[in-house]
Design a protein around this motif. Structure first.
Motif, PDB file in Angstrom:
ATOM      1  N   SER A 230       0.952  -1.128   0.017  1.00 21.43           N
ATOM      2  CA  SER A 230       0.016   0.159  -0.179  1.00 21.43           C
ATOM      3  C   SER A 230       0.876   1.161  -0.009  1.00 21.43           C
ATOM      4  CB  SER A 230      -0.725  -0.068   1.186  1.00 21.43           C
ATOM      5  OG  SER A 230      -0.036   0.161   2.651  1.00 21.43           O
TER       6      SER A 230
ATOM      7  N   CYS B  55      -3.069   2.771   4.085  1.00 20.54           N
ATOM      8  CA  CYS B  55      -3.723   1.795   3.456  1.00 20.54           C
ATOM      9  C   CYS B  55      -4.138   2.275   1.956  1.00 20.54           C
ATOM     10  CB  CYS B  55      -5.044   1.190   3.953  1.00 20.54           C
ATOM     11  SG  CYS B  55      -6.227   2.526   4.199  1.00 20.54           S
ATOM     12  N   ARG B  56      -4.593   1.523   0.894  1.00 19.76           N
ATOM     13  CA  ARG B  56      -4.428   1.760  -0.390  1.00 19.76           C
ATOM     14  C   ARG B  56      -5.890   1.298  -0.928  1.00 19.76           C
ATOM     15  NH1 ARG B  56       0.244   0.237  -4.493  1.00 19.76           N
ATOM     16  NH2 ARG B  56       0.054   1.616  -6.083  1.00 19.76           N
ATOM     17  N   ASN B  57      -6.492   1.953  -1.976  1.00 22.85           N
ATOM     18  CA  ASN B  57      -7.478   1.471  -2.880  1.00 22.85           C
ATOM     19  C   ASN B  57      -7.306   0.016  -2.958  1.00 22.85           C
ATOM     20  OD1 ASN B  57      -8.687   0.470  -5.295  1.00 22.85           O
ATOM     21  ND2 ASN B  57      -9.825   2.517  -5.171  1.00 22.85           N
TER      22      ASN B  57
ATOM     23  N   VAL C 286      -8.211  -3.167   7.506  1.00 24.33           N
ATOM     24  CA  VAL C 286      -8.438  -1.666   7.258  1.00 24.33           C
ATOM     25  C   VAL C 286      -9.503  -1.150   8.499  1.00 24.33           C
ATOM     26  CG1 VAL C 286      -9.418   0.087   5.807  1.00 24.33           C
ATOM     27  CG2 VAL C 286      -7.716  -1.589   4.860  1.00 24.33           C
TER      28      VAL C 286
ATOM     29  N   TRP D 230      -9.059   1.628  11.176  1.00 24.51           N
ATOM     30  CA  TRP D 230     -10.304   2.794  11.188  1.00 24.51           C
ATOM     31  C   TRP D 230     -10.869   3.065  12.144  1.00 24.51           C
ATOM     32  CZ3 TRP D 230     -11.167   7.128   8.557  1.00 24.51           C
ATOM     33  CH2 TRP D 230     -12.715   7.672   8.447  1.00 24.51           C
TER      34      TRP D 230
ATOM     35  N   THR E  11      -4.511   7.362   3.744  1.00 23.54           N
ATOM     36  CA  THR E  11      -4.642   6.665   2.427  1.00 23.54           C
ATOM     37  C   THR E  11      -3.195   6.979   1.444  1.00 23.54           C
ATOM     38  OG1 THR E  11      -5.981   7.962   1.165  1.00 23.54           O
ATOM     39  CG2 THR E  11      -7.266   6.332   2.606  1.00 23.54           C
ATOM     40  N   TYR E  12      -2.992   5.989   0.674  1.00 26.50           N
ATOM     41  CA  TYR E  12      -1.960   6.269  -0.257  1.00 26.50           C
ATOM     42  C   TYR E  12      -2.401   7.458  -1.147  1.00 26.50           C
ATOM     43  CZ  TYR E  12       1.477   5.192  -3.905  1.00 26.50           C
ATOM     44  OH  TYR E  12       2.488   4.990  -4.936  1.00 26.50           O
ATOM     45  N   GLU E  13      -3.502   7.208  -1.627  1.00 32.96           N
ATOM     46  CA  GLU E  13      -4.166   8.134  -2.520  1.00 32.96           C
ATOM     47  C   GLU E  13      -4.247   9.741  -2.035  1.00 32.96           C
ATOM     48  OE1 GLU E  13      -5.297   4.275  -3.657  1.00 32.96           O
ATOM     49  OE2 GLU E  13      -5.676   5.368  -1.681  1.00 32.96           O
TER      50      GLU E  13
ATOM     51  N   PHE F 248     -13.263   4.212  -0.568  1.00 30.98           N
ATOM     52  CA  PHE F 248     -11.749   4.417  -1.225  1.00 30.98           C
ATOM     53  C   PHE F 248     -12.291   4.885  -2.553  1.00 30.98           C
ATOM     54  CE2 PHE F 248     -10.562   1.397   1.942  1.00 30.98           C
ATOM     55  CZ  PHE F 248      -9.277   1.836   2.201  1.00 30.98           C
TER      56      PHE F 248
END
Length: 329
Positions: free
Chosen positions: A77, A162-164, A210, A214, A228-230, A329
């Motif tokens: 991620s 974390c990531r999509n 996740v 969270w 998040t990574y995004e 996400f």
């Protein structure tokens, strides 16, 4: 004359675990793994045998200090990138980003910010952590339920990344195929997609991992920074400043004038890190090539691999799993 096969790297040696771990493994549900032969379900999450040995040893012996910082991630991620960023951030007065001897220029981020269960405790022994400067910086893929009690009870800080799930899946599929020995067939995307959707992946189910962090971050935002990574890719300077505030080491006005934020993001950039000799040619002690940790770092790369049906299926699963949590996400 046949060319001899290279010795099997440590990360594939499932059988090299303690008798205690072997006894535990025989009692756990297991499934075929993506990279190792088997994944075993412990406390509701999937681990290979060597990692599980590290998990148990870490739970028993790791004593968190109030000043510790733990980077917690779901596998694939953006862990490598955030390790580099946190190391540079926390150590910015010890090592100048513009100096040619900065540790990131000659060391993998995974060597500078070691995994608790995948490096320090993986052999089932208690490591000597006395050489770590304060604040000690570690990383882990452990789900919240499996964290050592000392981590939960202390005032140490957790940064969770974390990531999509679609990009996470593609990165994990590519990574595990890259680490397979040449004589072993690679996993088809369809084969492991099915496993991922069933929750069978390293430290999966993804959604349970996740959600655990969270929910805890909502209860205790002073202890857990959820990212998040995004978000980090979209506004790296904003989140770097927020991380500095969260960790109690905010940037001074002098540092802002000297553009230290930009210097950290520059030395930790994908292009800079992936083109360093250590990351192109080096290996970790467990046998993985450092270059396996650098693929492309792009958001939305899943569109090049997943069919519309696969994407919709994963989206529907996550919609159901995250329903009512406030997380999207």
């Amino acid at each position: 004359m046949e060319t001899p096969h290279p010795p099997e790297p440590k990360y594939l040696k499932d059988e090299e675990v303690s008798q205690e771990c072997m006894s535990l493994l025989s009692t756990l549900p297991s499934e075929s793994g993506w990279l190792s032969k088997k994944l075993h379900n412990y406390q509701g999450f999937w681990h290979n045998a060597r990692q599980l040995q590290g998990v148990i040893s870490c739970q028993k012996h790791f004593q968190a200090q109030d000043t510790d910082i733990l980077l917690v991630t779901t596998p694939k991620s953006g862990t490598t990138w955030l390790k580099a960023i946190l190391f540079s951030l926390v150590n910015r007065t010890r090592f100048q980003q513009t100096e040619g001897d900065h540790p990131l220029l000659s060391n993998s981020p995974h060597a500078l910010v070691p995994f608790l269960e995948l490096k320090l405790y993986v052999d089932g022994e208690t490591p000597d952590l006395s050489s770590f400067a304060s604040p000690r910086l570690f990383s882990t893929h452990l789900p919240y339920i499996s964290l050592p009690k000392s981590v939960q009870d202390s005032k140490c800080k957790l940064v969770y990344l974390c990531r999509n799930p679609k990009d996470t899946f593609i990165s994990l599929w590519a990574f595990t195929n890259k680490l397979k020995l040449q004589e072993i067939r690679t996993n088809s995307i369809e084969e492991v997609f099915e496993k991922f959707c069933e929750g069978i992946s390293l430290c999966g189910p993804f959604w349970d991992h996740v959600l655990g962090y969270w929910k805890e971050s909502l209860k205790n935002p002073e202890k857990i920074y959820f990212l998040t990574y995004e978000e980090m890719k979209e506004q790296p300077d904003l989140h770097l400043r927020k991380l500095a505030d969260f960790l109690g080491c905010p940037f001074s006005s002098k540092e802002e004038e000297e553009r230290v934020v930009d210097a950290i993001l520059d030395i930790c950039s994908f292009d800079k890190l992936s083109n360093l000799k250590v990351n192109k040619e080096g290996k970790l002690p467990s046998g993985e090539s450092n270059n396996a940790y650098f693929r492309n770092g792009q958001v939305g790369d899943w569109k090049n691999y997943l069919t519309a049906e696969m994407a919709q299926r994963l989206e529907k699963i996550c919609e159901e799993k995250f329903d009512g949590s406030g997380l999207k996400f």
